[in-house]
Each structure stands twice: as structure tokens, then as C-alpha cells.
Design a protein around this motif. Structure first.
Motif, PDB file in Angstrom:
ATOM      1  N   ASN A 137     -28.393  57.457   9.919  1.00 27.81           N
ATOM      2  CA  ASN A 137     -26.995  57.354   9.492  1.00 27.81           C
ATOM      3  C   ASN A 137     -26.128  56.985  10.699  1.00 27.81           C
ATOM      4  O   ASN A 137     -26.274  57.565  11.778  1.00 27.81           O
ATOM      5  N   SER A 187     -31.612  60.776  12.885  1.00 25.69           N
ATOM      6  CA  SER A 187     -31.047  60.230  11.648  1.00 25.69           C
ATOM      7  C   SER A 187     -30.793  58.720  11.778  1.00 25.69           C
ATOM      8  O   SER A 187     -30.539  58.211  12.867  1.00 25.69           O
ATOM      9  N   GLU A 212     -22.542  56.581  10.406  1.00 30.17           N
ATOM     10  CA  GLU A 212     -21.121  56.748  10.086  1.00 30.17           C
ATOM     11  C   GLU A 212     -20.363  57.353  11.270  1.00 30.17           C
ATOM     12  O   GLU A 212     -20.905  58.169  12.017  1.00 30.17           O
ATOM     13  N   ARG A 217     -25.340  63.170   2.905  1.00 34.76           N
ATOM     14  CA  ARG A 217     -24.971  61.769   3.186  1.00 34.76           C
ATOM     15  C   ARG A 217     -26.158  60.845   2.916  1.00 34.76           C
ATOM     16  O   ARG A 217     -27.310  61.286   2.914  1.00 34.76           O
TER      17      ARG A 217
END
Ligand code: CTP
Ligand code: MG
Length: 595
Positions: free
Chosen positions: A446, A444, A448, A404
Motif C-alpha cells: 500500500n 505492505s 497511500e 485498506r
């Protein structure tokens, strides 16, 4: 007939470890309108993972899933040592049906204070009792008598597994609280999933329902400890260590119990204890190879478990497998056990997965969901064969999360870069070095949601070039396949091995087809928007239904056909795999535990 299908599938999927979700049930009478709530992001704030894990309060807007306290905070080795030490102070007691908890505890307290206890049912009532001190176990053993002679002769074996009898029958009603050791029924699972508020919520709920409970984990360590007592008769310094899904935080209630006999301590003793100019060695028997030594040790232990160890039944010695093992059922705990020796690399893989599971709260939810999805569609099985294994699926999820942007998980190579001198580890010539301390790994960036990640996972693997590329969590990017195996997932530590070598082309195609279908289902969810009709299986529930059951064009008849088709395929694969997997071309016993 419909009922028959339901119970048939229920039996097939629940009688073996796993989940049964294979028939369409209209249970969603009370589905709330979906509210997209932010995914639980324990690790989204700046700082280190350990800081995030320690935080008492959750970040604003986070979803309470109830599993936050299950997120491991300790180093793997610390956690293993603590649990092992606890298990050594613990006993397992088969109790009479009618028992007063209070009197039971009072009776046992004569031997010393009790730290904690729980009851569970498994063809009878059992109690797991953890004393505060190990001496209490000896005291209880010293006061325990051999069973009175009946028609059959008893083998006098002293262990930490007892049978409690009442001297006088009592009219008391048993009023103990039972700890659940089983996964949820299909019915309950469908209900809780339908009642969830978003797909993210569904994934977290599924995790909560299936993850190993504290009691189940204790029972797993206790079972290993009881087996260690048997092995210690021959190898006093041995350790029987659990590994695999029982300890890597990806285990579902009902999963098998993998354990290995660690003789390292015994071996190390002979190298350390030297003084002056002398070197004292034990007299030992020599055999032509390590493999033969392993086979001999396992053979004797298999005999011991079969003949002397109460509760160990169905002992099979599978000594010609790549990794020789003894398989048996531990009746009292209900665990299907696989005992191997010196499997330190597999223990290291478990440690690595434990770290990945702890790094980000989305990892376990996603892995559990993919595992349940695969089980529901008969992509995985408890019978060895050409199926994809849960271990391979976990590797696929980890790999996907590494790809990702920004990545959810770091590559194994980057975990190796963060390692310090203490982390350096070479096992049988394989580099098993990686950072063990969670404090040193940055969380992380990220953000999402689980819903997005799940959809992207299916899309990614629905389009993956399996014909030419392999999966490799060391580098976190696709590599050319070194051989023609349909599915190639590189073993992270024994890098010349493919952990999914057993998977054939047709099983891989089935996986790809189902991944594509699941992408389509989740896209439909987006198009349809929130459903308020109250009777449609939605989100994760739709994904777990038999293939084809979700297409609006597909009528009831076709869905039934899909179900009966599945039964046929399953029966055929069981039949062919029975012959295929139990005997290989050399006529040897063959299992898929290792490739
Ligand atoms: N293992 C391995 N290579 C394989 C298969 C297994 O290194 N080809 C190791 C992994 O560490 C794995 C463990 O052996 O976790 C146990 O294998 P298995 O029982 O098949 O997988 P689990 O991860 O325990 O999953 P499950 O819940 O299905 O038992
Ligand atoms: Mg296992």
C-alpha cells in the motif's frame, strides 16, 4: 476572558498527561505554500521489513522526519532485556542546583567508568548515570552515608536513588545541559505544525514532538528497576516489567508508566531444580485463590512503597478492580505509575503493538495524530471513566489499516500463520502465538499518503455501523457484536473481552460526530487548495481546534461559546465520573484500567 480560556484549557490538558490544543491561535504567520511530498516509505521497496529497517540510506524522495532512528530494529524481548540490564547499572541522583558537570562525573568515576548520563529537571535537578558495570553501583552504595539526623527520624533504606550534597557552598554556576521530559507546549506545537509543508509533514512532525525520547525511555526502565529492588526484598527473583505505551512505541511524553511484577522466575525455579528421585519444594502459605494471592502481594508492596521507598507518593491500593493494582506517583521521574502482578497478556499486547508500530512508518504517525486529536477534543482523559482510551484508539487505527486495499498492516491471524515453534505461546489458556521476528513479515504494498489515510480513517469511523458490528484485529474485518456495548473492540488475546466496555453511547456519539466533522474539514482543505494568506490554521491544526471553530459560517462568538460549552461538559463529566468511577455499585473501588 479569552486568555482565561486559553490558560484554563492549557492547564486541564497539560497538567494531566496529554496535549493541550484547545484554543484558536493565529500563529501561522509564515505558512509556506504546501508542497505535497511523498510520504516516508521505508518499507515500500521489495524485500523484508528488517532489510528496510537496516537500510542506511532512505529511498529517494523520502521525507526526513528525524524519527527514523527511533524505529525499533530488535525483537521486543531482546530490547526489553537490554534495557533492563542497562537500568540495573544505573542510578538516580538528586543534585544540588549549582553543580559542575565535569566535577560531578569525575567524582562518580571513582566507582568505575560511566557509560552515559543525562540531567533533567523535575522539582529539582536530577541526574541519571549509567555505569559500565553493576559493581560500580555497589561501590557507590558502600560509600554513601545515611542522612545526618535532623528533627525528623529517617528510615534507613538503601536504594539506587541518592541525594548529592555539596560540602562547601560554591559560587559556581550550574551549566549542565537538560534533557527535556515534557511534551511540547500548545504554542510550540501550533507553530511547528503551521510551518510544516504538507499534511504528511504535519503528522510526522507531531510524532517527532511527542514520541518518547531515548532519555525518557531510560528513565522509565530505571523507575521499574528501582521498584523491582523494593519487591526483591520479598521475592529475590522477581522482575518488574514495563508494558503499555511506555514500551509499545505508541507512548507520548507524559504518558503513565504501566508495570507488572513478574513472579514467573520464582515459580519456575521450583519446577526446574529437581534431581534423582527427589523433588524439593519451598514451604509456602496457601490462600483460597490466585486473586487473593495477588491482592496480598500488592497490598504488602503498596505498604512498602508508601513507607520505605523514597520518591513514591500518593500510593493507592486499588485491590478490588478486575485487575488489582497499586497506583502511585514517582516524584523524581514525574511518572504516574500503575503496578499490577502477572500481567503477561498485557505485555504480549504491548509486543504485538510494538511489531505493528515497526512494520510501517505510517502507523505510529497516524496513531499519534488520532490520539492527539482525541485528547484535544476531550474524547480521552487521564481520569478513568466512560471515555475511549488510547489503547482502544490504537486498536481502531490498526484495524482500519488492515481494511485498506492493499492492506497497510497484516491481521493477527496472518501473523499467527507466520509463527514458528519458538513463537508458540499460550497464556492462561489464551493463544498468544504470533511471529516475533520482523524478518519474516513482508512489507505492505500500500502506498497511500498519511493525508489520505487520515481522511479515510475519519470517514471510515464516521460511518461505521457501531450498533451492529465489532472491531477485531485478529481477522481484520467487521464482525457481529456479541453484546450490546455501544463500542465493541475485541481483546486480541482474551477474545471474550471487550477492551472498550467502559465506553457509553454518548461518548461514542461524540467520537462519531467529531470524526464526521474532521472528514468535512479535510475535504475543505482539498477544495480550498494551498493557502497563502499566512494566517489560517490549516491541515492538522484545523483538526485539533475546538469543534465548530473551523466552519467559516461560525463567527468568533460561536467559537467562544463552543469553548465555554466544552468547559462545562468537561467539568460535569469530571464531577460525575469522580463519583461514578471511584465507587462501583458494590461500593468497591473501581478503575477503568481493565475491562
Ligand atoms: N490493556 C488491555 N486491556 C484493556 C486496557 C489495557 O489489555 N482494556 C493493556 C494494553 O496492553 C495496554 C496496557 O494494558 O497497552 C496499558 O493500558 P493503558 O495504560 O490504559 O494504555 P496505554 O496503551 O499504556 O496508553 P496510555 O498512553 O493512555 O497509557
Ligand atoms: Mg499506559
Amino acid at each position: 476572558m479569552c486568555c482565561f480560556f486559553f490558560f484554563f484549557f492549557f492547564f486541564l490538558t497539560m497538567a494531566v498527561p496529554g496535549v493541550g490544543l484547545l484554543t484558536r491561535l493565529h500563529l501561522c504567520t509564515q505558512r509556506r505554500t504546501r508542497v505535497q511530498r511523498p510520504v516516508l516509505r521505508l518499507l515500500s521497496c521489495p524485500g523484508t521489513v528488517a532489510e528496510d529497517l537496516r537500510r542506511d540510506e532512505q529511498p529517494p524522495g523520502s521525507v526526513e522526519t528525524g524519527f527514523e532512528d527511533k524505529i525499533p530494529k530488535k525483537r521486543f524481548s531482546e530490547m526489553q532485556n537490554e534495557r533492563r540490564e542497562q537500568a540495573k547499572r544505573t542510578v538516580l541522583i538528586h543534585c544540588p542546583e549549582k553543580i559542575s558537570e565535569k566535577k560531578f562525573l569525575k567524582y562518580l568515576s571513582q566507582h568505575g567508568p560511566i557509560n552515559n548520563h543525562f540531567f533533567y529537571e523535575s522539582f529539582g535537578l536530577y541526574a541519571v548515570v549509567e555505569f559500565c558495570q553493576k559493581e560500580s553501583v555497589h561501590s557507590l552504595q558502600n560509600e554513601t552515608c545515611a542522612p545526618s539526623k535532623g528533627i525528623e527520624a529517617a528510615i534507613p533504606f538503601r536504594s539506587r536513588f541518592f541525594n548529592l550534597k555539596l560540602k562547601n557552598q560554591t559560587s559556581e554556576r550550574s551549566c549542565v545541559q537538560m534533557s527535556n521530559q515534557l511534551p511540547p507546549s500548545s504554542k510550540k506545537l501550533f507553530q511547528v505544525l503551521c510551518d510544516a509543508e504538507s499534511i504528511d509533514d504535519q503528522l510526522n512532525t507531531l510524532l517527532k514532538e511527542f514520541q518518547l525520547t531515548e532519555e525518557n525511555t531510560k528513565l522509565r526502565y530505571l523507575t521499574c528497576s528501582l521498584i523491582e529492588d523494593v519487591a526483591a526484598a520479598y521475592f529475590p527473583d522477581c522482575i518488574v516489567r514495563p508494558f503499555g505505551s511506555s514500551v509499545n512505541t505508541f507512548g507520548k511524553l507524559g504518558c503513565d508508566l504501566d508495570m507488572f511484577l513478574d513472579l514467573n522466575e520464582t515459580r519456575n525455579l521450583s519446577t526446574h531444580k529437581t534431581s534423582g528421585n527427589f523433588l524439593m519444594e519451598f514451604q509456602v502459605k496457601n490462600v483460597p485463590s490466585e486473586r487473593i494471592a495477588t491482592q496480598k502481594i500488592l497490598s504488602v508492596l503498596g505498604e512498602c512503597l508508601d513507607n520505605f521507598s523514597p520518591g513514591c507518593v500518593g500510593v493507592q491500593k486499588i485491590l478490588n478492580a478486575r485487575c488489582p493494582l497499586v497506583r502511585f506517583s514517582h516524584q523524581a521521574s514525574g511518572f504516574q505509575c500503575d503496578l499490577t502482578t502477572n500481567n503477561r497478556i498485557a505485555l504480549t499486547s504491548s509486543e504485538l503493538l510494538y511489531i505493528y508500530g515497526a512494520l510501517d512508518s505510517r502507523v505510529r504517525a497516524l496513531v499519534f495524530t488520532v490520539r492527539c486529536w482525541a485528547r484535544a477534543h476531550l474524547l480521552t482523559s487521564s481520569i478513568p471513566g466512560a471515555w475511549i482510551t488510547n489503547f482502544s484508539l490504537t486498536m481502531m487505527v490498526i484495524f482500519f489499516l488492515q481494511t485498506r486495499s492493499p492492506p497497510v498492516l497484516p491481521t493477527l491471524d496472518s501473523l499467527q500463520t507466520l509463527a514458528d515453534a519458538e513463537d508458540k505461546c499460550i497464556i492462561e489458556g489464551n493463544n498468544c502465538t504470533f511471529v516475533r521476528d520482523l524478518n519474516r513479515i513482508k512489507p505492505s504494498e500500500n502506498t497511500e499518503t498519511l493525508e489520505i489515510l487520515l481522511k479515510e480513517f475519519f470517514e471510515y469511523f464516521g460511518n461505521f455501523a457501531f450498533n451492529k458490528n465489532s472491531i477485531n484485529i485478529r481477522q481484520g474485518r467487521e464482525q457481529n457484536k456479541p453484546d450490546s456495548s455501544p463500542l465493541y473492540i475485541q481483546n486480541p488475546f482474551e477474545t471474550s473481552l471487550n477492551i472498550s466496555k467502559n465506553v457509553n453511547q454518548s461518548q461514542l456519539q461524540k467520537f462519531v460526530h467529531l470524526a464526521q466533522e474532521s472528514t468535512w474539514i479535510l475535504q475543505q482543505e482539498d477544495l480550498d487548495g494551498p493557502d497563502t494568506s499566512g494566517n489560517r490554521s490549516w491541515g492538522l491544526v484545523a483538526l485539533l481546534l475546538p469543534s465548530g471553530a473551523n466552519r467559516k459560517s461560525v463567527g468568533k462568538k460561536k467559537s467562544k461559546k463552543a469553548t465555554s460549552e466544552k468547559i462545562k461538559v468537561l467539568l460535569e463529566s469530571i464531577k460525575s465520573n469522580r463519583t461514578e468511577n471511584f465507587t462501583d455499585t458494590n461500593g468497591k473501588r473501581n478503575v477503568s484500567t481493565q475491562t
